[in-house]
Design a protein around this motif. Structure first.
Motif, short mmCIF file in Angstrom:
data_model
loop_
_atom_site.label_atom_id
_atom_site.label_comp_id
_atom_site.label_asym_id
_atom_site.label_seq_id
_atom_site.Cartn_x
_atom_site.Cartn_y
_atom_site.Cartn_z
N LEU A 39 -0.09 -1.17 8.06
CA LEU A 39 -0.99 -1.28 6.90
C LEU A 39 -0.21 -0.94 5.64
O LEU A 39 0.48 0.07 5.57
CB LEU A 39 -2.15 -0.30 7.08
N ASN A 40 -0.32 -1.82 4.65
CA ASN A 40 0.39 -1.58 3.38
C ASN A 40 -0.41 -2.21 2.25
O ASN A 40 -1.40 -2.91 2.50
CB ASN A 40 1.82 -2.15 3.46
N ILE A 41 0.01 -1.98 1.01
CA ILE A 41 -0.73 -2.55 -0.13
C ILE A 41 -0.21 -3.93 -0.50
O ILE A 41 -0.65 -4.53 -1.47
CB ILE A 41 -0.70 -1.62 -1.36
N GLY A 42 0.74 -4.46 0.26
CA GLY A 42 1.23 -5.81 0.04
C GLY A 42 2.07 -6.16 1.24
O GLY A 42 2.40 -5.29 2.07
N GLU A 97 -2.46 -6.17 4.61
CA GLU A 97 -3.24 -5.43 3.63
C GLU A 97 -4.60 -5.08 4.23
O GLU A 97 -5.01 -5.65 5.24
CB GLU A 97 -3.40 -6.27 2.36
N GLY A 130 4.85 -0.45 -1.22
CA GLY A 130 4.43 0.83 -0.69
C GLY A 130 5.44 1.94 -0.85
O GLY A 130 5.23 3.05 -0.38
N GLY A 131 6.59 1.65 -1.49
CA GLY A 131 7.57 2.69 -1.75
C GLY A 131 8.54 2.88 -0.59
O GLY A 131 8.44 2.25 0.45
N GLU A 168 5.06 -7.93 1.08
CA GLU A 168 6.50 -8.05 0.83
C GLU A 168 7.24 -6.79 1.30
O GLU A 168 6.67 -5.71 1.38
CB GLU A 168 6.79 -8.25 -0.65
N THR A 223 -4.76 7.49 5.04
CA THR A 223 -5.05 6.10 4.68
C THR A 223 -6.06 5.49 5.63
O THR A 223 -7.01 4.81 5.21
CB THR A 223 -3.74 5.29 4.70
N LEU A 239 7.28 3.85 3.17
CA LEU A 239 6.80 2.79 4.05
C LEU A 239 7.89 1.79 4.41
O LEU A 239 7.81 1.13 5.45
CB LEU A 239 5.58 2.09 3.45
#
Lengths: 345, 345
Positions: A182-185, A218, A191-192, A187, A236, A195
């Protein structure tokens, strides 16, 4: 008679609809699964009237005088209420009197009690809560961790992947589950750096054949069936779980308000009522029967606080399948294989 | 004639339904708000046919040859596509030709372009995306940050509280908004030491009268109207936003499949279709018209990628209200007041 029996302790006092719906769910489970034995734990004077005179040798009432409230601090409650239904269930698990515990009560208390009662499986660093959601596709998705472990290291994610994939295969019947992070995008750099390291570790463990990693998803994709297992840290996962619940409940309430309007004729009202009932089933996750705490040497099923009788029956079924299909042996084998080559992270 | 005019640049190429729905939304906005002037930015050969012959002195077409794709890397796309509709919109904002930009395109690219085009308001550390959700109560809720700033320090949360409260008051008309911190539980110790420090800082700034802090809320409570403004870091906010979207979309699709079944009679089908349309409105957030990037010295409204004409019209309205009601002056005054006593954290 029918092969192995599974003994399950059920917290009769846990959840918004306890004890009546819990007891009704247990009675239905006894009818549906002849190999199940249930130890119903709670205050006898509250539980007995719910039995409606049922006398079944596969059902036993185990007294517990106290109840942990849904909003109590788990640690404090367990310390003070040694004779709570949750603590007594955990005690039965610890002594080996049951192979599984089911509770719709205070989630934090159930997790804490289960971790106290059962050791971690060999090699497991942290337990994780695996929640099953419906998706817009035919098959459900398992999200792990939904709140047991707030901060996670890369190897915790890999273990969640191994454990939740085993659960998806053995209990939900998903062949070769696709595991996603799970990530915010989607690519690589999203997520920094934290991640990114997790992703690299998941790719490395996946390359050794321990699960099938398919990259990042996402939070909206979780509900679109893009993966069968989605791993994340417990902070999260808890956010995603509760946001999904809150938003879908808002939608259902909106529909309920529309259906309750006075200007529908009978056929329209009937159709809307049926739609509403179906949506409530869909969003209550009742069919999926609760979330196992993966990684412990035993089985603890956390049912939703709003569980009705059918949800409770399904939670008992999940506990039964978890034990009969030897999910923990499957997990232990794979965790062991991962450790054989793993570098501690 | 009608007082001050507001000049707004609209990205005609952004979003799944561009350019037709964007253009239609702009035309409707021109009809609804006589004080609005629109600079429609995009490829002339794509945009002109959508105008249906409309000739309005309050509408101007500004050519831009390129388009940033919804899935392109924002930084790379802006570097390579200097003549993209998003970059040209941002250029108009930078030069002062417009006071607001509206785009339903690639969110990351819109945020990056807006931050390049406009300085931060004095004293603001980080901009934040403020997303408005419907709740089960009468009033909506604003969540900030929904993805501009992944890792946040305590003072970033306090600034989000100040900025989003000003937006809720000035644009959504919420009197004395209740501000809450998003957490995985409402007890003091939840969420680890990081969020404890955030909570203490929010309490301290709230005590100085800069906003009204009401404690922690969980992600499900966001949709139950327990607060008017909810602050969180951009990673968490993005997860909540997308989980809510994904889950509510799954519910609506489930209902759509039920409504599409062949065995409904006419009245039932009509009622279900109406219910479905209402739910789609409710969940598309079209009424709320897009999310402002708060904290920049200007106005950038990020509309949903799925925006239809009505959502676009509402995004133009939000941009107009944001400018006319001088939200940024309000924000700057409060941020200044917070800084007068603040200890940098």
């Amino acid at each position: 008679m029918l092969g192995e029996a599974v003994r399950i302790a059920v917290d009769a006092m846990g959840g918004d609809r306890a004890p009546q719906d819990v007891v009704s769910g247990c009675l239905a489970a006894l009818d549906a699964y002849p190999d199940v034995r249930i130890l119903l734990v709670g205050r006898p004077e509250a539980v007995e009237p719910c039995l409606a005179g049922r006398d079944d040798e596969r059902l036993r009432l185990v007294p517990a005088r106290e109840v942990v409230g849904m909003d109590e601090s788990p640690a404090q409650a367990l310390r003070k209420k040694k004779d709570s239904s949750i603590a007594v269930c955990a005690g039965l698990l610890r002594k080996g009197d049951v192979s599984a515990v089911v509770s719709a009560g205070n989630t934090g208390a159930v997790v804490a009690a289960a971790m106290f009662a059962a050791r971690l499986l060999p090699g497991v660093h942290r337990p994780g809560i695996a929640v099953t959601f419906p998706t817009t596709e035919e098959r459900p998705v398992v999200l792990c961790d939904a709140g047991a472990n707030i901060h996670c290291k890369p190897d915790h994610y890999a273990q969640y992947a191994i454990m939740a994939a085993a659960y998806a295969e053995d209990v939900l019947g998903v062949a070769r589950p696709r595991v996603a992070l799970l990530n915010i995008g989607t690519e690589e750099g999203k997520g920094g750096s934290g991640l990114r390291a997790v992703r690299e570790h998941l790719e490395a463990v996946s390359a050794r054949g321990l699960f099938r990693f398919v990259g990042a998803v996402e939070a909206n994709h979780v509900f679109e069936g893009e993966a069968d297992v989605v791993v994340c840290d417990g902070f999260t996962g808890n956010m995603v779980l509760k946001a999904a619940e809150g938003a879908s409940r808002a939608v259902v309430e909106y529909l309920a308000a529309f259906a309750a309007r006075g200007d529908h004729d009978d056929r329209a009202r009937q159709a809307l009522t049926e739609a509403l009932e179906r949506l409530q089933t869909f969003t209550h996750y009742a069919e999926y029967g609760g979330a196992p705490l993966l990684g412990i040497d035993g089985c603890a099923i956390i049912a939703h606080g709003r569980s009705d009788a059918r949800a409770l029956q399904n939670a008992v079924r999940v506990a039964r399948d978890f034990a009969l299909r030897r999910v923990n042996e499957h997990i232990a084998t794979r965790i062991g294989a991962a450790q054989d080559e793993a570098v501690e992270t």
